[in-house]
Design a protein around this motif. Structure first.
Motif, PDB file in Angstrom:
ATOM      1  N   GLY A   1      13.899  11.552  39.626  1.00 56.99           N
ATOM      2  CA  GLY A   1      14.717  11.650  38.425  1.00 56.99           C
ATOM      3  C   GLY A   1      13.990  12.115  37.186  1.00 56.99           C
ATOM      4  N   HIS A   2      12.686  12.374  37.286  1.00 61.07           N
ATOM      5  CA  HIS A   2      11.886  12.773  36.121  1.00 61.07           C
ATOM      6  C   HIS A   2      10.832  13.797  36.525  1.00 61.07           C
ATOM      7  CE1 HIS A   2      13.463   9.364  33.833  1.00 61.07           C
ATOM      8  NE2 HIS A   2      13.307   8.667  34.944  1.00 61.07           N
ATOM      9  N   ALA A   3      10.591  14.747  35.619  1.00 63.33           N
ATOM     10  CA  ALA A   3       9.519  15.720  35.817  1.00 63.33           C
ATOM     11  C   ALA A   3       8.918  16.046  34.462  1.00 63.33           C
ATOM     12  CB  ALA A   3      10.056  16.994  36.476  1.00 63.33           C
ATOM     13  N   SER A   4       7.607  16.223  34.434  1.00 59.32           N
ATOM     14  CA  SER A   4       6.923  16.552  33.195  1.00 59.32           C
ATOM     15  C   SER A   4       5.836  17.583  33.484  1.00 59.32           C
ATOM     16  CB  SER A   4       6.319  15.277  32.591  1.00 59.32           C
ATOM     17  OG  SER A   4       5.768  15.541  31.329  1.00 59.32           O
ATOM     18  N   PHE A   5       5.860  18.688  32.727  1.00 60.47           N
ATOM     19  CA  PHE A   5       4.894  19.766  32.839  1.00 60.47           C
ATOM     20  C   PHE A   5       4.369  20.094  31.447  1.00 60.47           C
ATOM     21  CE2 PHE A   5       8.043  21.571  36.182  1.00 60.47           C
ATOM     22  CZ  PHE A   5       7.668  20.621  37.113  1.00 60.47           C
ATOM     23  N   SER A   6       3.243  20.786  31.394  1.00 67.81           N
ATOM     24  CA  SER A   6       2.721  21.220  30.098  1.00 67.81           C
ATOM     25  C   SER A   6       2.400  22.710  30.140  1.00 67.81           C
ATOM     26  CB  SER A   6       1.468  20.421  29.727  1.00 67.81           C
ATOM     27  OG  SER A   6       0.400  20.720  30.595  1.00 67.81           O
ATOM     28  N   ILE A   7       2.412  23.307  28.956  1.00 64.52           N
ATOM     29  CA  ILE A   7       1.994  24.695  28.779  1.00 64.52           C
ATOM     30  C   ILE A   7       1.126  24.768  27.531  1.00 64.52           C
ATOM     31  CG2 ILE A   7       4.008  25.735  29.904  1.00 64.52           C
ATOM     32  CD1 ILE A   7       5.052  26.442  27.074  1.00 64.52           C
ATOM     33  N   GLU A   8       0.360  25.829  27.430  1.00 64.75           N
ATOM     34  CA  GLU A   8      -0.472  26.075  26.254  1.00 64.75           C
ATOM     35  C   GLU A   8       0.196  27.176  25.435  1.00 64.75           C
ATOM     36  OE1 GLU A   8      -4.682  28.068  26.086  1.00 64.75           O
ATOM     37  OE2 GLU A   8      -4.842  26.028  26.908  1.00 64.75           O
ATOM     38  N   SER A   9       0.235  27.003  24.120  1.00 72.45           N
ATOM     39  CA  SER A   9       0.826  28.034  23.254  1.00 72.45           C
ATOM     40  C   SER A   9      -0.184  29.175  23.103  1.00 72.45           C
ATOM     41  CB  SER A   9       1.218  27.455  21.898  1.00 72.45           C
ATOM     42  OG  SER A   9       0.086  26.985  21.204  1.00 72.45           O
TER      43      SER A   9
ATOM     44  N   VAL B   1       4.752  31.771  41.166  1.00 70.94           N
ATOM     45  CA  VAL B   1       5.977  31.160  40.640  1.00 70.94           C
ATOM     46  C   VAL B   1       5.964  31.279  39.118  1.00 70.94           C
ATOM     47  CG1 VAL B   1       6.302  29.552  42.573  1.00 70.94           C
ATOM     48  CG2 VAL B   1       4.898  28.860  40.626  1.00 70.94           C
ATOM     49  N   ILE B   2       7.091  31.014  38.471  1.00 69.70           N
ATOM     50  CA  ILE B   2       7.216  31.171  37.020  1.00 69.70           C
ATOM     51  C   ILE B   2       6.190  30.341  36.264  1.00 69.70           C
ATOM     52  CG2 ILE B   2       8.995  29.393  36.756  1.00 69.70           C
ATOM     53  CD1 ILE B   2       8.902  32.724  34.830  1.00 69.70           C
ATOM     54  N   GLY B   3       5.844  29.182  36.795  1.00 65.98           N
ATOM     55  CA  GLY B   3       4.851  28.335  36.139  1.00 65.98           C
ATOM     56  C   GLY B   3       3.501  29.013  36.004  1.00 65.98           C
ATOM     57  N   ASP B   4       3.162  29.896  36.950  1.00 67.90           N
ATOM     58  CA  ASP B   4       1.896  30.636  36.880  1.00 67.90           C
ATOM     59  C   ASP B   4       1.877  31.569  35.672  1.00 67.90           C
ATOM     60  OD1 ASP B   4       1.109  29.410  39.275  1.00 67.90           O
ATOM     61  OD2 ASP B   4       1.876  31.074  40.483  1.00 67.90           O
ATOM     62  N   LEU B   5       3.008  32.187  35.399  1.00 68.55           N
ATOM     63  CA  LEU B   5       3.112  33.129  34.287  1.00 68.55           C
ATOM     64  C   LEU B   5       2.840  32.437  32.953  1.00 68.55           C
ATOM     65  CD1 LEU B   5       3.871  36.029  33.407  1.00 68.55           C
ATOM     66  CD2 LEU B   5       6.243  35.253  33.300  1.00 68.55           C
ATOM     67  N   PHE B   6       3.305  31.189  32.831  1.00 69.97           N
ATOM     68  CA  PHE B   6       3.146  30.438  31.587  1.00 69.97           C
ATOM     69  C   PHE B   6       1.965  29.470  31.615  1.00 69.97           C
ATOM     70  CE2 PHE B   6       7.438  31.964  31.106  1.00 69.97           C
ATOM     71  CZ  PHE B   6       7.532  32.211  29.745  1.00 69.97           C
TER      72      PHE B   6
END
Length: 157
Positions: A52-60, A37-42
């Motif tokens: 009603g809420h979702a929170s995800f993180s990514i590394e720069s 899924v797209i989350g794997d790419l990032f």
């Protein structure tokens, strides 16, 4: 409604799940038991998921740099699209899906590609029968606003 490789029994169970139940189920699967899924790419990680809420993180990461050497805006746009869309999805009933109709992103500051963790949080504004709206923010490790946005989603059965 799903592209997960499931047995007929699992598929029947998934079709009865609310959006929130489905997302919790999907995020609990090991990556080798689901399609990419797209989350794997990032390298997106789940932070929290509530109705009603979702929170995800990514590394720069350096691989996501723009030609000037800072984080490409598409990384924050993808993070915002994901958290706002999933915030909408958490409110939907069994067999109901959504798609992004419109995405608006405002960039506040540049982000170095030095591995800092960015957290995106999305919250619903309105969920109707055919459309939903949500808002989102991306903050850096110091809590500074990096980007914010809104979305309009089409709801369909």
């Amino acid at each position: 409604m799903t592209n997960l490789p499931l047995t007929d029994e699992q598929l029947a169970a998934v079709s009865q799940m609310t959006g929130l139940e489905f997302l919790r189920f999907a995020f609990a699967l090991p990556s080798d038991q689901r399609p990419p899924v797209i989350g794997d790419l990032f390298g997106m990680d789940l932070v929290s998921l509530e109705e009603g809420h979702a929170s995800f993180s990514i590394e720069s990461r350096p691989a996501a740099a723009n030609p000037l050497g800072s984080l490409h805006g598409g990384a924050c746009a993808t993070l915002l699209d994901s958290v706002m869309g999933c915030a909408v999805h958490t409110t939907l009933g069994p067999g109901v899906g959504y798609g992004t109709l419109e995405l608006k992103v405002n960039y506040i500051r540049t982000v170095p590609v030095d591995g800092r963790r960015l957290v995106g949080t999305g919250s619903i504004i309105h969920v109707g029968r055919s459309t939903a709206t949500a808002e989102g923010k991306v903050v850096d490790p110091d809590g500074r606003l990096v980007a914010h946005g809104t979305t309009t989603c089409l709801i369909y059965s």
